[in-house]
Scaffold this motif. Structure first.
Motif, PDB file in Angstrom:
ATOM      1  N   ARG A  25      16.693 -26.811  44.952  1.00  0.00           N
ATOM      2  CA  ARG A  25      15.542 -27.437  44.649  1.00  0.00           C
ATOM      3  C   ARG A  25      15.205 -28.513  45.958  1.00  0.00           C
ATOM      4  N   PHE A  26      16.217 -29.141  46.315  1.00  0.00           N
ATOM      5  CA  PHE A  26      15.858 -30.120  47.260  1.00  0.00           C
ATOM      6  C   PHE A  26      15.619 -29.607  48.532  1.00  0.00           C
ATOM      7  N   LEU A  27      16.229 -28.034  48.916  1.00  0.00           N
ATOM      8  CA  LEU A  27      15.564 -27.687  50.074  1.00  0.00           C
ATOM      9  C   LEU A  27      14.110 -27.150  49.865  1.00  0.00           C
ATOM     10  N   GLY A  28      13.869 -26.930  48.667  1.00  0.00           N
ATOM     11  CA  GLY A  28      12.561 -26.286  48.400  1.00  0.00           C
ATOM     12  C   GLY A  28      11.609 -27.740  48.652  1.00  0.00           C
ATOM     13  N   GLU A 168       3.197 -37.803  48.864  1.00  0.00           N
ATOM     14  CA  GLU A 168       4.113 -37.243  47.987  1.00  0.00           C
ATOM     15  C   GLU A 168       4.751 -38.172  46.995  1.00  0.00           C
ATOM     16  N   MET A 169       4.974 -39.444  47.321  1.00  0.00           N
ATOM     17  CA  MET A 169       5.294 -40.427  46.501  1.00  0.00           C
ATOM     18  C   MET A 169       4.434 -40.757  45.488  1.00  0.00           C
ATOM     19  N   PHE A 170       3.039 -40.879  45.808  1.00  0.00           N
ATOM     20  CA  PHE A 170       1.912 -41.179  44.817  1.00  0.00           C
ATOM     21  C   PHE A 170       1.846 -40.156  43.757  1.00  0.00           C
ATOM     22  N   GLU A 179      11.096 -36.959  46.295  1.00  0.00           N
ATOM     23  CA  GLU A 179      12.503 -36.878  46.133  1.00  0.00           C
ATOM     24  C   GLU A 179      12.896 -38.522  46.331  1.00  0.00           C
ATOM     25  N   LEU A 180      12.386 -39.260  47.191  1.00  0.00           N
ATOM     26  CA  LEU A 180      12.723 -40.566  47.479  1.00  0.00           C
ATOM     27  C   LEU A 180      12.483 -41.465  46.321  1.00  0.00           C
ATOM     28  N   LEU A 181      11.305 -41.240  45.491  1.00  0.00           N
ATOM     29  CA  LEU A 181      10.784 -41.845  44.547  1.00  0.00           C
ATOM     30  C   LEU A 181      11.307 -41.505  43.250  1.00  0.00           C
ATOM     31  N   ARG A 182      11.816 -40.348  43.221  1.00  0.00           N
ATOM     32  CA  ARG A 182      12.446 -39.703  41.919  1.00  0.00           C
ATOM     33  C   ARG A 182      13.872 -40.528  41.964  1.00  0.00           C
ATOM     34  N   ASN A 183      14.488 -40.618  43.235  1.00  0.00           N
ATOM     35  CA  ASN A 183      15.684 -41.262  43.191  1.00  0.00           C
ATOM     36  C   ASN A 183      15.814 -42.707  42.914  1.00  0.00           C
ATOM     37  N   LEU A 184      14.633 -43.350  43.514  1.00  0.00           N
ATOM     38  CA  LEU A 184      14.545 -44.747  43.432  1.00  0.00           C
ATOM     39  C   LEU A 184      14.464 -45.154  41.659  1.00  0.00           C
ATOM     40  N   SER A 185      13.792 -44.155  40.904  1.00  0.00           N
ATOM     41  CA  SER A 185      13.580 -44.476  39.482  1.00  0.00           C
ATOM     42  C   SER A 185      14.730 -44.391  38.765  1.00  0.00           C
ATOM     43  N   LEU A 186      15.759 -43.368  39.426  1.00  0.00           N
ATOM     44  CA  LEU A 186      16.939 -43.080  38.829  1.00  0.00           C
ATOM     45  C   LEU A 186      18.116 -44.043  39.398  1.00  0.00           C
ATOM     46  N   ALA A 187      17.689 -44.966  40.269  1.00  0.00           N
ATOM     47  CA  ALA A 187      18.538 -46.010  41.048  1.00  0.00           C
ATOM     48  C   ALA A 187      19.738 -45.208  41.587  1.00  0.00           C
ATOM     49  N   ARG A 188      19.706 -44.246  42.277  1.00  0.00           N
ATOM     50  CA  ARG A 188      20.672 -43.453  42.937  1.00  0.00           C
ATOM     51  C   ARG A 188      20.286 -43.803  44.446  1.00  0.00           C
ATOM     52  N   VAL A 189      21.212 -45.084  44.739  1.00  0.00           N
ATOM     53  CA  VAL A 189      21.041 -46.096  45.854  1.00  0.00           C
ATOM     54  C   VAL A 189      21.644 -44.738  47.139  1.00  0.00           C
ATOM     55  N   GLU A 190      22.810 -44.261  46.717  1.00  0.00           N
ATOM     56  CA  GLU A 190      23.379 -43.508  47.768  1.00  0.00           C
ATOM     57  C   GLU A 190      22.528 -42.254  48.177  1.00  0.00           C
TER      58      GLU A 190
END
Length: 225
Positions: A25-28, A168-170, A179-190
């Motif tokens: 999914r990420f590669l997509g 893409e973020m909006f 993907e960046l915004l999704r991880n930000l909402s999930l607090a996946r800092v790494e």
């Protein structure tokens, strides 16, 4: 010292990036960003270069149009994105169009200024020889503005990429910005740090290649003042 559980180190960031790269999914999402970026960047280069050269040959239209274009270029593009969504909807068309606009205006301005700076002696000589507009562009204007074109291509790439990531973020449902915004909402800092590193590498490689191309073109075509 910051708690490593909250602020992961480089090793954890790279480990999360390796994990993301193995995710289909990420590669997509990476593929979607690369595809839209390539199309919007190529369109911005072509449209900005051609229209900029044509307008730069006319002193009247340059004086008339440049103040308007400079004013449009000074407006933060991100505040205009709701207009793109309103007319183009959510999807590749609005994302690509926003990325295109982010890059095409600076490219256009660079090419107008470069074309307007072509030595007037050459233009007068072409007029006395009765050269057609196409011959004028091919034999005089294009070789004269190639160094500026190369600089514009390098600048346009970065601006187009930033515009696409913002889009893409909006409103994206895929892509690196999403993907960046999704991880930000999930607090996946790494994951965020790992993906920022990936974006940096993906941006750096074409930029270095364009910089090398610019150097070669300047060494070959640029005329000393």
């Amino acid at each position: 010292m910051a708690d490593s559980a909250v602020y992961p180190g480089p090793g954890e960031a790279l480990q999360s990036l390796r994990s993301d790269i193995t995710d289909s999914r990420f590669l997509g999402s990476v593929g979607d960003t690369a595809r839209v970026l390539l199309l919007s960047y190529a369109a911005a280069i072509a449209a900005g270069a051609v229209t900029g050269m044509l307008l730069g040959l006319s002193a009247f239209w340059s004086r008339a149009a440049l103040p308007v274009v400079y004013a449009l270029n000074s407006v933060p593009k991100v505040v205009l994105y709701p207009i793109f969504l309103l007319f183009l909807g959510i999807g590749d068309l609005s994302r690509g169009s926003f990325a295109f606009v982010s890059g095409v205006l600076p490219m256009f301005l660079i090419m107008v200024e470069a074309t307007a700076g072509v030595r007037r002696l050459h233009l007068k000589l072409s007029a006395s020889l009765g050269m057609s507009r196409w011959s004028l562009l091919r034999r005089i204007v294009v070789p004269s503005v190639l160094p500026s074109l190369a600089s514009g291509m390098r600048l346009c790439f970065g601006l187009t990429l930033i515009g696409l990531l913002l889009a893409e973020m909006f409103s994206g449902s895929s892509g690196l910005g999403y993907e960046l915004l999704r991880n930000l909402s999930l607090a996946r800092v790494e994951n965020i740090i790992g993906q920022v590193l990936l974006i940096g590498v993906l941006a750096l490689i074409p930029t270095l290649a364009l910089q090398q191309l610019e150097t070669r073109i300047r060494n070959r075509y640029e005329v000393s003042a």
